[in-house]
Enzyme design. Structure first.
Site, PDB file in Angstrom:
ATOM      1  N   ASP A  17       0.822  -1.222   0.000  1.00  0.00           N
ATOM      2  CA  ASP A  17       0.000   0.000   0.000  1.00  0.00           C
ATOM      3  C   ASP A  17       0.850   1.264   0.000  1.00  0.00           C
ATOM      4  OD1 ASP A  17      -2.601  -1.196   0.099  1.00  0.00           O
ATOM      5  OD2 ASP A  17      -2.288  -1.656   2.209  1.00  0.00           O
ATOM      6  N   ASP A 125      -7.934   2.483  10.864  1.00  0.00           N
ATOM      7  CA  ASP A 125      -6.703   3.269  10.975  1.00  0.00           C
ATOM      8  C   ASP A 125      -6.788   4.628  10.283  1.00  0.00           C
ATOM      9  OD1 ASP A 125      -5.514   1.430  12.588  1.00  0.00           O
ATOM     10  OD2 ASP A 125      -4.402   0.430  10.984  1.00  0.00           O
ATOM     11  N   SER A 174      -2.381 -10.153   6.345  1.00  0.00           N
ATOM     12  CA  SER A 174      -2.107  -8.763   6.675  1.00  0.00           C
ATOM     13  C   SER A 174      -1.813  -8.736   8.168  1.00  0.00           C
ATOM     14  CB  SER A 174      -3.329  -7.914   6.338  1.00  0.00           C
ATOM     15  OG  SER A 174      -3.179  -6.641   6.915  1.00  0.00           O
TER      16      SER A 174
HETATM   17  N1  ARG Z   1      -8.835  -4.412  13.880  1.00  0.00           N
HETATM   18  C1  ARG Z   1      -7.725  -3.918  14.651  1.00  0.00           C
HETATM   19  C2  ARG Z   1      -7.900  -2.463  14.952  1.00  0.00           C
HETATM   20  O1  ARG Z   1      -8.587  -1.796  14.248  1.00  0.00           O
HETATM   21  C3  ARG Z   1      -6.377  -4.275  14.075  1.00  0.00           C
HETATM   22  C4  ARG Z   1      -6.151  -4.052  12.635  1.00  0.00           C
HETATM   23  C5  ARG Z   1      -4.771  -4.473  12.291  1.00  0.00           C
HETATM   24  N2  ARG Z   1      -4.421  -4.394  10.918  1.00  0.00           N
HETATM   25  C6  ARG Z   1      -3.885  -5.409  10.204  1.00  0.00           C
HETATM   26  N3  ARG Z   1      -3.447  -5.158   9.026  1.00  0.00           N
HETATM   27  N4  ARG Z   1      -3.787  -6.634  10.650  1.00  0.00           N
HETATM   28  O2  ARG Z   1      -7.355  -1.981  15.906  1.00  0.00           O
END
Ligand code: ARG
Length: 405
Positions: A17, A125, A174
């Site tokens: 990305d 995020d 991921s």
């Molecule tokens: N769902 C979690 C959060 O929003 C973690 C996301 C982590 N990302 C990943 N690419 N595994 O805090």
């Protein structure tokens, strides 16, 4: 560099990305220069090597900022709030404001006018980064979201352009790793009915055959300050507990998580240190806080975790919540021993000068005396106990009889 260079700071990991974002920021958004910023919140060393190599191949100047101490401090604030969101100890969530602030500092130093991230429009995020960045004078750019990119499109684009994405260390998943948690998403795990293969785990071992181990943690005002009797700093404490508890398979979570935008996602996490510290902290609170304090604190804690999940730990309400947390936390001083065994962590001993617990009052062996109270004094209480329910039940019986006459 010429003074009028149009420069953007990109949150850079070296993954697919953020790699495709580099040419896109120049070609689609018209920036002359992209600088990368990689913030260290405790990712494995190989991720920095990867970011460094990719940046070099892209001819991007990459800045690495060590924010591990700031992040560890925030993790310990979350322990005081017993913070988990639907069972997840918030590693990714708490790291984001720390990362966003570190990037903002670099961007200002380097005279950037804009900030960019490689988050998609589906996750949490993007919201957490932008909550920090939109509070600044900088332009905010989210190429993946704004251009509607898919992983497939990105892979093709990278191949066409000869962009360096081969060395991706994450394989088919991921993965997001920092001091507090490691999360694993994607591929066959997207089907909630699929049982994860053992190879998704990196921090936690299969505990079969491993002998149980005790860990003693000492807290001062709600903060862990020593491990097995030795003073220890937050970063080292967390790293050590991740290893020790991880060896017993402690701290695995497989869950359905409600993201901020409403999507449900299947998440797998590893968080051994978080589990140990949260378990020990709560065990100490059980010893030293009154029942009503603990009951009310559950609501405070839940609100804190909600703001933590949202990436909004700068919200004024968090200060107010921490007013309560710090006030009760003054007495959360003492030590707790937990047992690591077969994938579990449970408290097995606790002590504190502030214990509300009184052995002489609770003991079966003694006729106590605390406040001059004797067993007999409970007779009156026992007579009254349930009094209102008895009155209500009697009234209902009488009414029923009356109506059937
Ligand atoms: N769902 C979690 C959060 O929003 C973690 C996301 C982590 N990302 C990943 N690419 N595994 O805090």
């Amino acid at each position: 560099m010429p003074e009028d260079t149009n420069r953007v700071a990109l949150a850079f990991s070296g993954g697919l990305d953020t790699t495709v974002c580099v040419p896109l920021l120049k070609e689609e958004y018209g920036y002359d220069e992209v600088i990368g910023v990689t913030v260290d919140v405790g990712q494995p060393a190989k991720e920095f090597d990867e970011a460094e190599e990719t940046a070099e191949a892209l001819d991007v100047k990459n800045f690495v900022v060590d924010a591990r101490e700031d992040f560890a401090d925030l993790c310990l604030r979350s322990v005081k709030a017993n913070a988990t969101y639907q069972g997840y100890p918030l590693g990714t969530a708490l790291a984001r404001p720390v990362i966003a602030n570190a990037i903002l500092d670099v961007a200002r130093e380097q005279d950037c006018t804009a900030l960019a991230h490689g988050c998609t429009g589906k996750g949490n995020d993007q919201l957490r980064f932008e909550a920090v960045w939109r509070n600044s004078e900088m332009e905010v750019i989210a190429p993946v979201r704004e251009l509607g990119l898919t992983r497939e499109w990105e892979s093709e684009y990278a191949a066409e352009r000869g962009l360096p994405v081969e060395g991706g260390s994450e394989g088919r998943y991921s993965i997001d790793t920092n001091l507090w948690s490691r999360s694993i998403e994607g591929s066959e795990l997207e089907n909630p009915a699929t049982i994860p293969e053992d190879d998704i785990y990196d921090w936690t071992q299969n505990p079969s055959g491993k002998t149980a181990e005790l860990v003693e943690i000492e807290f001062e005002h709600g903060e862990p300050v020593s491990l097995d009797g030795e003073a220890i700093e937050p970063v080292e404490l967390i790293e050590t507990l991740n290893e020790r508890a991880g060896a017993h398979g402690v701290g695995r979570t497989d869950m359905m998580e409600d993201r901020m935008l409403g999507l449900k996602v299947r998440e797998n996490y590893e968080h051994p240190a978080a589990t140990v510290l949260l378990t020990a902290h709560e065990a100490l609170e059980q010893l030293v806080l009154t029942q009503e304090e603990r009951q009310f604190k559950k609501q405070i804690d839940q609100q804190w975790a909600q703001k933590g999940y949202q990436g909004l730990i700068d919200a004024p309400i968090v200060d107010a919540l921490e007013g309560f947390i710090d006030s009760t936390g003054e007495r959360v001083t003492g030590s707790v021993t937990v047992k690591l065994e077969g994938g579990h962590c449970r408290p097995v001993a606790r002590e504190s000068d502030y214990a509300v617990y009184s052995q002489s009052a609770a003991s079966f062996d003694e006729e106590d005396v605390t406040g001059g109270i004797t067993q007999e004094d409970a007779t009156g209480v026992a007579k009254y106990h349930g009094f209102q329910s008895r009155l209500a039940n009697r009234a209902m019986d009488n009414a029923r009889k009356k109506n059937s006459e």
